[in-house]
Design an enzyme around this catalytic site. Structure first.
Site, PDB file in Angstrom:
ATOM      1  N   SER A   1     -57.578 -23.719 -10.089  1.00 50.09           N
ATOM      2  CA  SER A   1     -58.910 -23.188  -9.803  1.00 50.09           C
ATOM      3  C   SER A   1     -59.035 -21.692 -10.003  1.00 50.09           C
ATOM      4  CB  SER A   1     -59.316 -23.551  -8.375  1.00 50.09           C
ATOM      5  OG  SER A   1     -58.398 -23.021  -7.434  1.00 50.09           O
TER       6      SER A   1
ATOM      7  N   HIS B   1     -61.638 -29.465 -10.603  1.00 52.64           N
ATOM      8  CA  HIS B   1     -62.188 -28.629 -11.664  1.00 52.64           C
ATOM      9  C   HIS B   1     -61.986 -29.258 -13.042  1.00 52.64           C
ATOM     10  CE1 HIS B   1     -62.996 -25.128  -9.058  1.00 52.64           C
ATOM     11  NE2 HIS B   1     -61.942 -25.563  -8.381  1.00 52.64           N
TER      12      HIS B   1
ATOM     13  N   LYS C   1     -68.918 -29.814  -7.420  1.00 53.75           N
ATOM     14  CA  LYS C   1     -68.908 -28.999  -8.637  1.00 53.75           C
ATOM     15  C   LYS C   1     -69.780 -29.655  -9.707  1.00 53.75           C
ATOM     16  CE  LYS C   1     -64.608 -26.926  -7.139  1.00 53.75           C
ATOM     17  NZ  LYS C   1     -64.703 -27.425  -5.759  1.00 53.75           N
TER      18      LYS C   1
END
Length: 428
Positions: free
Chosen positions: A211, A239, A270
């Site tokens: 990250s 991610h 996200k």
């Protein structure tokens, strides 16, 4: 002697009372705010960058302190948080189901929406089964805690996310940490464990995309080591899902190894523009987690609006592959732009692009001047990164325009020249 409540005036009874004896446990709290500490120094210099209230968020643009800025510090990779279709799906779910479930999935908190989401995600990820948790943080904690016990060993990358670290701490298993992305070191640790504790269960756990650096894990080699030493392999694709791999299916899919990775964990905060997390894998393993994970059984389930948001985002991801194509085009453009300007972006491979500043106070000054230029990014300092490697974490969305991207690069260049950071980091 303390005055009794009856002897106080009404005004005195309303005033906060100062404790006469404070527990030593709280000494660290006061030390945190000491004048010589980093917190006080940064605050006094007007450089404190955290807990900034955002008054309005429109994807690539946000209002902070009444001023519009370009958002270059969000994990909204596909730009779906402000998509009208996504917002309408959340509103419709509230109309039908209300605002919350008021209980855990185990008892009264399972909606048909939760089951739909688990079925859809399992199909999307090409796995047998899926379980969803209330947050991504809880997903890592809950999965690790459920699967590992005092007779097991966890092998964890030193740069893993804090939620993985928390999972290893609540587990009764022994945890050994291997140097970041150093699979020779991991091999030596596995060999030692095999020699000393051949009967121990083994779990290798790593971020799929790290990250802070934006680097992709070495999944093919991890798969080989897991197979050689009989270990389970778990990837945290917070991610990665919705970012890399065919159709945005994550780091295992990026290497064509979906069925060689035992467990993939992800988040909805996200690319999926919501809140929550999930884990996919073989059906028996997922059902075991469902029935044994404290984080799942004893936490309230995802609210209906959050679930509906993820379902709509899944629709869009599958129907609009051009979003991923645009995201990758942007990522390549920005990496090259930063490097051409003379910035150090480590070995980023994804839309997460760190711009290394070095000194902590210089990093905070750079952050503030960027904000004054109209660009919001995230300042990251030790212990989140090594000493002397404070950085500005930038991350990009499929919905950023070319004009916004060029403005971000120009702002970085202006501030970098003023603060001498470009010269300090050399030129590429």
């Amino acid at each position: 002697m303390p005055m009794s409540d009856a002897a106080r005036t009404p005004q005195e009874r309303l005033e906060p009372q100062v404790s006469t004896s404070e527990p030593s446990l709280f000494a660290k709290c006061h030390k945190f705010f000491a004048p010589e500490g980093d917190y006080a120094r940064v605050k006094a210099a007007g450089l404190y960058p955290y807990f900034r209230p955002i008054e309005r968020n429109e994807g690539t643009r946000a209002i902070i302190n009444g001023r519009e800025v370009i958002m270059a510090g969000s994990n909204n990779y596909l730009g779906l948080t402000s998509d009208p279709r996504v917002k309408e799906a959340a509103i419709e779910a509230i109309r039908k189901y209300g605002t919350g479930c008021t209980g855990s999935r185990f008892l009264n908190g399972t909606l048909d929406l939760h089951l739909q989401l688990e079925e859809r995600l399992a199909r999307f990820m090409g796995r047998e089964a899926c379980i969803v948790f209330s947050t991504g943080y809880m997903t890592n904690m809950g999965v690790i805690q459920a699967l590992t016990s005092k007779n097991d060993i966890i092998f964890s990358d030193k740069d893993n996310h804090a939620s993985i670290v928390a999972g290893t701490q609540v587990s009764l298993a022994d945890t050994v940490r291997y140097r970041h992305n150093d699979l020779d070191h991991l091999r030596r640790l596995l060999e030692r464990a095999q020699a000393e504790r051949p009967e121990a269960g083994k779990l290798i756990v790593t971020d799929g995309v790290f990250s802070m650096s934006g680097v992709i894990a070495r999944v093919p080699e991890l798969v080989e080591l897991a197979e050689e030493f009989g270990a389970a392999l778990m990837l945290d694709d917070a991610h990665a899902v919705g970012v890399i791999g065919p159709g945005g299916r994550g780091s295992a899919a990026y290497f064509g190894l979906e069925h060689k990775v035992h467990l993939t964990v992800g988040t909805f905060s996200k690319s999926f523009a919501s809140l929550g997390g999930f884990c996919v894998g073989d059906r028996d393993v997922i059902e075991y987690i469902r029935h044994t994970s404290s984080a799942h059984i004893f936490s309230a389930s995802m609210p209906p609006a959050n679930v509906a948001t993820v379902l709509k985002c899944l629709d869009i991801i599958e129907q609009e592959p051009e979003r991923l194509e645009r995201l990758w085009k942007i990522s390549d453009y920005m990496r090259e732009g930063f490097r051409s300007a003379g910035f150090n972006v480590w070995n980023s491979q994804t839309p997460v692009i760190p711009v290394v500043i070095g000194d902590m106070m210089t990093c905070f000054r750079f952050w503030r001047e960027l904000l004054e230029e109209g660009v919001f990014v995230n300042a990251v300092v030790p212990p989140a990164v090594p000493q002397g490697q404070a950085l500005l974490r930038t991350s990009f969305m499929a919905t950023h325009t070319d004009e916004e991207l060029d403005y971000i690069l120009e702002a970085f260049h202006r501030v970098g020249k003023r603060l001498g950071v470009i010269q300090a980091n050399g030129s590429y």
